[in-house]
Design a protein around this motif. Structure first.
Motif, PDB file in Angstrom:
ATOM      1  N   ASP A 122      62.939   8.442   5.607  1.00 59.52           N
ATOM      2  CA  ASP A 122      63.796   8.571   5.799  1.00 59.52           C
ATOM      3  C   ASP A 122      64.096   9.441   7.105  1.00 59.52           C
ATOM      4  O   ASP A 122      65.253   9.779   7.768  1.00 59.52           O
ATOM      5  N   GLU A 165      68.641   0.134   6.347  1.00 56.62           N
ATOM      6  CA  GLU A 165      67.007  -0.650   6.235  1.00 56.62           C
ATOM      7  C   GLU A 165      66.748  -1.865   6.771  1.00 56.62           C
ATOM      8  O   GLU A 165      65.521  -2.254   7.024  1.00 56.62           O
ATOM      9  N   ASP A 166      67.511  -2.318   7.768  1.00 61.04           N
ATOM     10  CA  ASP A 166      67.451  -2.923   9.434  1.00 61.04           C
ATOM     11  C   ASP A 166      67.433  -2.354  10.366  1.00 61.04           C
ATOM     12  O   ASP A 166      66.799  -3.100  11.386  1.00 61.04           O
ATOM     13  N   LEU A 170      72.616   2.095   2.277  1.00 58.95           N
ATOM     14  CA  LEU A 170      71.062   1.327   1.775  1.00 58.95           C
ATOM     15  C   LEU A 170      71.120   0.946   0.634  1.00 58.95           C
ATOM     16  O   LEU A 170      71.619   1.782   0.158  1.00 58.95           O
ATOM     17  N   GLN A 171      71.054  -0.140   0.946  1.00 54.69           N
ATOM     18  CA  GLN A 171      70.804  -1.044  -0.481  1.00 54.69           C
ATOM     19  C   GLN A 171      71.979  -0.483  -0.626  1.00 54.69           C
ATOM     20  O   GLN A 171      72.218  -0.575  -2.053  1.00 54.69           O
ATOM     21  N   ARG A 217      64.679   6.991   9.629  1.00 55.39           N
ATOM     22  CA  ARG A 217      65.912   6.691   9.937  1.00 55.39           C
ATOM     23  C   ARG A 217      66.891   7.781  10.398  1.00 55.39           C
ATOM     24  O   ARG A 217      68.076   7.256  11.426  1.00 55.39           O
ATOM     25  N   TYR A 230      73.850  -1.412   8.096  1.00 49.14           N
ATOM     26  CA  TYR A 230      72.158  -1.012   7.279  1.00 49.14           C
ATOM     27  C   TYR A 230      70.871  -0.387   7.265  1.00 49.14           C
ATOM     28  O   TYR A 230      70.589  -0.751   8.275  1.00 49.14           O
TER      29      TYR A 230
END
Ligand code: ADP
Ligand code: MG
Length: 322
Positions: free
Chosen positions: A251, A236-237, A305-306, A254, A234
């Motif tokens: 971005d 976002e985590d 991502l989401q 990540r 995930y």
């Protein structure tokens, strides 16, 4: 200066004489004699660093030595092993006393910090190259391997990801940040911290572990392959440091976290049944780790991502990559 004088001055004398664990005979004979308690297994790992390939020829020798030993110790941490001894095979183009003094200082500072004793080595002439072999102990049958992950296991990583790649960019002058972030990132590159204490905390709780040298996606991929499973991450985590967030390009941050490399954090999997205990360690501040995904059936590492696939190998423009 001859070979033996060099060894005596920079490697034998430089090390504080102390009765290190299990060393019956260290530097000076034809081989070292080492004792391991009967309930322990030996974990061994070796790495070679070639000048101009693994570090710039002009790199500070103290930094090179520090990084070399820390990166090797990270492999022991990833096995759940505790460091005991190491050997050093050094190939030198010439006897440069300043370089040797700096190298020796960095090497023994790291060795002392992590409780690892130099027990032997080899010294030869040729293009600069450094081979370190680290040895550690782990209770019989307790090593953290790559092949133990199960379906539904949680995937965790220690501390922050992406700092290593950002640190390399800072060191190479591709990235500039204001202090204290700039210094933080350079330190993260030159002084990666082997997560030895963290490894001891999770040893009885984790089902698999690896250290992240090539980026989370690639290294988690090795756990997947060895465990015959797939992983969902995930995006976002992902835990990102204040320095990385300061870039203002989430971005890029990540992407560095997923595929930048040089982080030397641990990635490990934990079965649901052990998550409460891991959660307690985290809540008590004894372990800094973040859940970033789950093990599932299938093949490979999927980044989401989401809920949408986050493509890693897209070749779009990235602000900080040359
Ligand atoms: P041999 O000829 O038996 O291989 P060497 O002359 O290579 O022995 O080394 C003499 C001793 O010094 C050995 O105990 C060896 O482990 C140690 N030694 C050699 N080079 C290094 C080094 N760079 N760091 C630490 N110990 C070393
Ligand atoms: Mg020899």
């Amino acid at each position: 200066m001859g070979e033996f004088e060099l060894i005596r001055r920079f490697f034998r004398q430089a090390q504080a004489e102390h009765s290190a664990t299990g060393v019956l005979l260290g530097i000076g004979d034809d081989a070292a004699l080492l004792d391991l308690p009967a309930d322990q297994q030996l974990a061994v790992s070796v790495d070679t660093l070639v000048s101009g390939v693994h570090f710039p020829a002009k790199a500070n020798a103290e930094d090179v030595a520090q990084r070399a030993l820390r990166v090797n110790l990270s492999d022991l941490a990833a096995m759940g092993a505790e460091p005991l001894w190491f050997t050093l095979a050094l190939t030198l183009p010439e006897v440069d006393e300043d370089w040797l003094r700096d190298f020796s200082r960095g090497l023994f500072a790291a060795a002392q910090q992590y409780g690892c004793t130099l027990v032997g080595g080899d010294t030869t002439t040729g293009p600069l190259s450094i081979t370190l072999q680290v040895m550690g102990s782990v209770t019989r049958g307790q090593a953290l391997r790559r092949d133990g992950a199960g379906v539904g296991d949680y995937i965790l990583v220690t501390h922050y990801l992406g700092d290593g790649a950002a640190g390399l960019a800072a060191v190479e002058g591709r990235l500039s940040l204001a202090p204290p972030h700039d210094d933080y990132l350079r330190q993260r590159f030159y002084r990666p911290e082997p997560r030895l204490a963290e490894a001891q905390h999770i040893r009885a709780l984790a089902s698999a572990a690896i250290d992240i040298s090539d980026g989370l996606a690639a290294d988690l991929g090795h756990i997947c392959a060895a465990s015959d499973l797939a992983a969902q991450v995930y995006v976002e985590d992902l835990p990102l440091s204040p320095a990385l967030l300061e870039l203002g390009d989430i971005d890029q941050a990540r992407r560095w976290a997923l595929s930048g490399g040089d982080d030397y954090e641990l990635c490990f999997t934990v079965p649901e049944s052990h998550m409460a205990e891991v959660g307690l360690l985290i809540a008590r501040g004894e372990l800094r780790a973040t859940v970033v995904g789950h093990m599932v059936t299938g093949v490979g590492v999927q980044c989401l991502l989401q809920g949408e696939t986050f493509e890693l190998d897209q070749t779009g423009y990235h602000h900080f990559q040359s």
